[in-house]
Design an enzyme around this catalytic site. Structure first.
Site, PDB file in Angstrom:
ATOM      1  NE  ARG A  17      -2.511  -1.702   3.302  1.00 25.79           N
ATOM      2  CZ  ARG A  17      -3.045  -1.792   4.514  1.00 25.79           C
ATOM      3  NH1 ARG A  17      -4.123  -1.089   4.816  1.00 25.79           N
ATOM      4  NH2 ARG A  17      -2.499  -2.574   5.430  1.00 25.79           N
ATOM      5  CG  MET A  18       4.318   1.806   2.317  1.00 27.75           C
ATOM      6  SD  MET A  18       3.881   3.294   3.223  1.00 27.75           S
ATOM      7  CE  MET A  18       5.381   4.242   3.051  1.00 27.75           C
TER       8      MET A  18
END
Length: 336
Positions: A17-18
């Site tokens: 998700r980064m």
């Protein structure tokens, strides 16, 4: 009786998700890789030993571990949090308790860990689980309790029913577990879930099924214990650490006119009665003496300022030594 504790820090994941090519725990938060903040907290809490689970980008993660006395543990395949902890069984062979933490929680504080350890011992628990409350708990494992409020299990978001998803109490991902129970329980955990992984969370239900004491340690400040999963949360964590440090500076006698806009790295020293007027960055182990005045817009890197120094607005100084009582004109750019 003082029990020995080994911390197991989970740092093997990708952190998709980064949206980054870099492993999540390597992202910098307030002048340090995220993982360093967790390891420093473990040190400050006087936990005897520490093992770090590495997997994704292991060589890069191993490099950032070099300043610390830790035992690296390789997780060859990322098969879930339970599998990750199982990989550390040998590293925990001679300890009474295992504290499990995530490498993406840079805001966790040593006092919180110390309180959790005390609660575990006071309640004679086999497992102590840290929880917190969220108004919007989407994405987190929910705490299932019986009518008496006793923890029964944790259910992950993807496996939860609609009713369970309305529960606000969530798993903070920090555990303190008797070693003799932990690894036996993890060998019993299956992979019958939506992810097909070995869930660490399943040890709660196993402990309850064996009639063992499970204690919930509710932490009132959710921000301290939640993981960083996006660039937005990265910025929020950075701001929180900056605010904590600036709070300490002000209590030590430094005046900050705009504390939300002052960035001072933790390796710097600022003397009392110094005034920092506005947006400013001071880093690189700079030392600022007493009764200095640093105007708005300044950047100081690896500098030493004597007492009573004035630095004019929008000056950039690097590797400079400024004598006591000197005045630096505004818009000065000086290196060495």
């Amino acid at each position: 009786m003082t029990l020995s504790i080994t911390a197991v820090v989970l740092a093997a994941g990708k952190g998709t998700r980064m949206k980054s090519a870099r492993a999540k725990v390597l992202h910098e938060v307030y002048f340090r890789p995220m993982l360093h903040h967790v390891l420093l907290t473990v040190q400050e809490a006087a936990i005897d030993r520490c093992a770090v689970i590495v997997g994704h980008q292991r060589q890069e993660v191993l490099r950032v571990l070099e300043p610390f006395t830790v035992t690296p543990v390789i997780q060859e395949e990322q098969l879930g949090t339970g599998h990750a902890v199982l990989c550390a069984e040998q590293a925990c062979a001679d300890t009474d308790l295992v504290m499990i933490l995530c490498g993406d929680t840079p805001l966790i504080q040593a006092a919180t860990l110390s309180e959790m350890i005390a609660a575990h011992q006071d309640n004679r628990a086999v497992v102590t689980l840290m929880t917190t409350l969220l108004d919007q708990p989407f994405g987190y494992g929910r705490i299932l309790s019986d009518a008496q409020g006793t923890v029964q299990a944790i259910v992950e978001e993807k496996d939860a029913t609609g009713e369970q998803r309305r529960i606000r109490e969530i798993n903070a991902g920090i555990y303190l577990v008797d070693r003799s129970f932990l690894f036996d329980a993890l060998r019993r955990v299956g992979t019958d879930n939506s992810q097909g992984e070995v869930y660490l969370t399943d040890i709660i239900a196993i402990a309850r099924s064996q009639g063992l004491a499970v204690h919930r340690f509710v932490h009132p400040r959710a921000v301290d214990v939640l993981g960083v999963n996006s660039r937005v949360e990265l910025a929020q964590a950075h701001a929180t650490l900056q605010q904590r440090h600036n709070h300490d500076l002000m209590l030590a006698g430094v005046t900050l006119y705009a504390p939300e806009a002052v960035l001072v790295s933790p390796d710097c020293a600022i003397g009392p009665d110094t005034v920092i007027e506005g947006p400013t960055r001071i880093d690189g182990a700079s030392v600022v003496g007493r009764d200095c005045r640093i105007a708005s817009g300044c950047v100081l890197q690896a500098c030493t300022l004597g007492d009573g120094v004035t630095v004019g607005a929008n000056s950039v100084l690097a590797h400079c030594t400024i004598a006591t009582g000197d005045t630096i004109a505004p818009l000065t750019h000086r290196h060495g």
